[in-house]
Design an enzyme around this catalytic site. Sequence first.
Site, PDB file in Angstrom:
ATOM      1  N   LYS A  26       0.841  -1.192   0.000  1.00 46.24           N
ATOM      2  CA  LYS A  26       0.000   0.000   0.000  1.00 46.24           C
ATOM      3  C   LYS A  26       0.881   1.247   0.000  1.00 46.24           C
ATOM      4  CE  LYS A  26      -3.962  -2.112   2.311  1.00 46.24           C
ATOM      5  NZ  LYS A  26      -4.919  -2.058   3.431  1.00 46.24           N
ATOM      6  N   ARG A  28       2.053   4.784   1.295  1.00 43.13           N
ATOM      7  CA  ARG A  28       2.081   5.479   2.569  1.00 43.13           C
ATOM      8  C   ARG A  28       2.977   6.724   2.436  1.00 43.13           C
ATOM      9  NH1 ARG A  28      -1.680   2.806   3.190  1.00 43.13           N
ATOM     10  NH2 ARG A  28      -2.118   1.231   4.786  1.00 43.13           N
ATOM     11  N   CYS A  98      17.621 -14.223   0.762  1.00 41.89           N
ATOM     12  CA  CYS A  98      19.033 -14.006   0.442  1.00 41.89           C
ATOM     13  C   CYS A  98      19.926 -15.117   0.981  1.00 41.89           C
ATOM     14  CB  CYS A  98      19.490 -12.657   0.984  1.00 41.89           C
ATOM     15  SG  CYS A  98      18.939 -12.333   2.677  1.00 41.89           S
ATOM     16  N   CYS A  99      19.626 -15.642   2.165  1.00 40.10           N
ATOM     17  CA  CYS A  99      20.538 -16.601   2.799  1.00 40.10           C
ATOM     18  C   CYS A  99      19.843 -17.874   3.276  1.00 40.10           C
ATOM     19  CB  CYS A  99      21.244 -15.947   3.981  1.00 40.10           C
ATOM     20  SG  CYS A  99      20.101 -15.303   5.229  1.00 40.10           S
ATOM     21  N   CYS A 109      22.950 -11.278   6.706  1.00 41.95           N
ATOM     22  CA  CYS A 109      23.979 -12.059   6.010  1.00 41.95           C
ATOM     23  C   CYS A 109      24.949 -11.176   5.230  1.00 41.95           C
ATOM     24  CB  CYS A 109      23.322 -13.063   5.065  1.00 41.95           C
ATOM     25  SG  CYS A 109      22.268 -12.297   3.808  1.00 41.95           S
ATOM     26  N   LEU A 350      -7.402 -24.413  32.947  1.00 36.01           N
ATOM     27  CA  LEU A 350      -6.281 -24.319  33.874  1.00 36.01           C
ATOM     28  C   LEU A 350      -5.959 -22.875  34.253  1.00 36.01           C
ATOM     29  CD1 LEU A 350      -3.861 -26.895  32.197  1.00 36.01           C
ATOM     30  CD2 LEU A 350      -5.332 -27.266  34.190  1.00 36.01           C
ATOM     31  N   GLY A 351      -6.282 -21.951  33.366  1.00 38.62           N
ATOM     32  CA  GLY A 351      -5.969 -20.554  33.660  1.00 38.62           C
ATOM     33  C   GLY A 351      -6.049 -19.696  32.413  1.00 38.62           C
ATOM     34  N   GLY A 353      -3.785 -16.870  30.214  1.00 36.74           N
ATOM     35  CA  GLY A 353      -2.447 -16.326  30.021  1.00 36.74           C
ATOM     36  C   GLY A 353      -2.433 -15.139  29.094  1.00 36.74           C
ATOM     37  N   ASP A 463      11.357 -13.978  28.782  1.00 41.16           N
ATOM     38  CA  ASP A 463      10.355 -13.766  29.831  1.00 41.16           C
ATOM     39  C   ASP A 463      10.466 -14.854  30.890  1.00 41.16           C
ATOM     40  OD1 ASP A 463       8.310 -12.639  31.241  1.00 41.16           O
ATOM     41  OD2 ASP A 463       6.710 -13.171  29.851  1.00 41.16           O
TER      42      ASP A 463
END
Length: 601
Positions: A26, A28, A98-99, A109, A350-351, A353, A463
């Site tokens: 697009k 810009r 490229c690599c 690279c 279980l929860g 996250g 993390d």
Amino acid sequence: MSDTLLEEVFIKRSQQKKKTSPLNFKERLFVLTPDKISYYDFDVEKAVIYDEGPLYVFARTDDVRKLWMNKIRHVIRFNKDLIQKYHPCFWEDGAWKCCQQEVKQAMGCRVINTKNGGLFKSSRRQSRKPLPPTPEEEKPPRPLPPQPPPQPGFTVGMTVIAEYEYAPMAPQDLELRKDEEYTVLQICDANWLRARDKYGQEGYIPSNYVVEALNGLEKCEWYCKNMNRSQAENLLKTENKDGGFLVRDSGRLAGKYTVSVFTKSGGETSGSSRHYNILTTQQGQFYLAEKHYFNNIPDLINYHQHNAAGLVSRLKYIVSNRAQHAPSTAGLGYGVWEIDPRQLTFIKELGNGQFGVVKYGKWQGRHDVAIKMIKEGSMSEDDFIEEAKVMMKLRHENLVQLYGVCTKQRPIYIVTEFLPNGCLLTYLRDYLQHPSPLLLLEMCKDVTEGMAYLESQQYIHRDLAARNCLVDSNGTVKVTDFGLSRYVLDDEYTSSVGSKFPVRWSPPEVLLYSKFSSKSDIWAFGVLMWEIYTLGRMPYDRMNNTEIVEKVSGGHRLYRPQLANDRIYSVMTSCWHDKADERPTFQDLVMIIQDLVENMG
């Protein structure tokens, strides 16, 4: 804009598309100022500005391109944080064209042309004002290889013994029956072998379910492979039998073995465990007591089952649970990474996250799994799916195993190994009442061993914290969610000023410069150790994020927990050096903590 240097309409490629097509490009409006390059989405009445992240940009003419490149070179000539390599081609279909590297964050690279030690030639500095301090340079992580090397020790034609039962999970798999022998026909990768059983049937087997038939220990009920000292003590104490024993791998020396014995002698009401290293003579004989030498370990154990001969007790009762704790496999069958969601049964939540809901379930009605249901918009899905194929090949007993993904529908699912004792943080806070010093140290050792493996694969967690570790039924701690933070799309999580960013686990170079490396994981591990020894307290619990950044950058560190002695605390503080290159490696920490374990009374 008074400080605008250049303005131009360029064609920009979408950053969230895996493949290129005309729909992904697009126009810009790009604006260059002395501080940044920005581009504006002017398809709508109100312009929205974006000024972060990598860009794929095309100029309409070569003259315009050269004008902008020359001006950019001039603007950034004193920037010390620029990388020294770049990719001249697109990332497309899961690789750099490229690599052919298969990790999007892989080092470039092609080397940028440098002159006079800088990126671009400059006649003189424009200001006498000193440059801001920059952290120690960290080498960008090398990409993971598409295929890890075969597991050492296995060769074609070798006879191996099954340590665990294995029921085929895919049509091409071969059933394993515990203690039976198999012949290796092909080494497929680090995690899977093609083998033949004694009936002539052939198929794929997980390499971590078999061992080379060498010393005969694999068939012995008392041999508990991969059991650490605290786990042995817990198991012996649970059995609570005087003379209960098992044989395990020595934690300090590869290829060595330890006999762990439970005793109630000496008036001890609760009993205690004693540990004896099996020694060898120069002639290769084995012994626990002088003058009682044996050609093999089974004969040694048989002798001491009838004679104490210097031990605290004779070996009266075999204690073992190795048959009940088969390790996880890399995938649900050889070559399987895309999982049919119709084969998943959801049992309970279980929860919740960062990416969405996590549920416990079954695969094919019989295999326990954890299922992350990724909420749309929370993750850069295309990039993660490409990386998942590589992540599945990472296998270590202290990493939560990725089994596969479900990508044919939305939301996508990430299917992993299920650990019944849940999150380490909750385990510390709710289940550990009076843990022994050895148990806490073994937890730290589990994490270092998993992270040392990731370090060896040039993989950065980003993390690491107690909330991102899980505990299995045997008390082993495993690291999870490694590398997933790279695919988070939440600005509050990815920006170091965001409220969700793990500020409390981050070193100064991450807080100030967003420079992640294996050494930033080391800092986070020091904080995780602190969490373990405070039984789950919040680090810097009386400070907000802004205060933490200011204090940590100024040299403030977490205090010594009450349960940690000076030697333990010195390990934590070694992880918190201001200079990243002065911090230990995870392999260093494995050795340091192992020595502490072995020397603990």
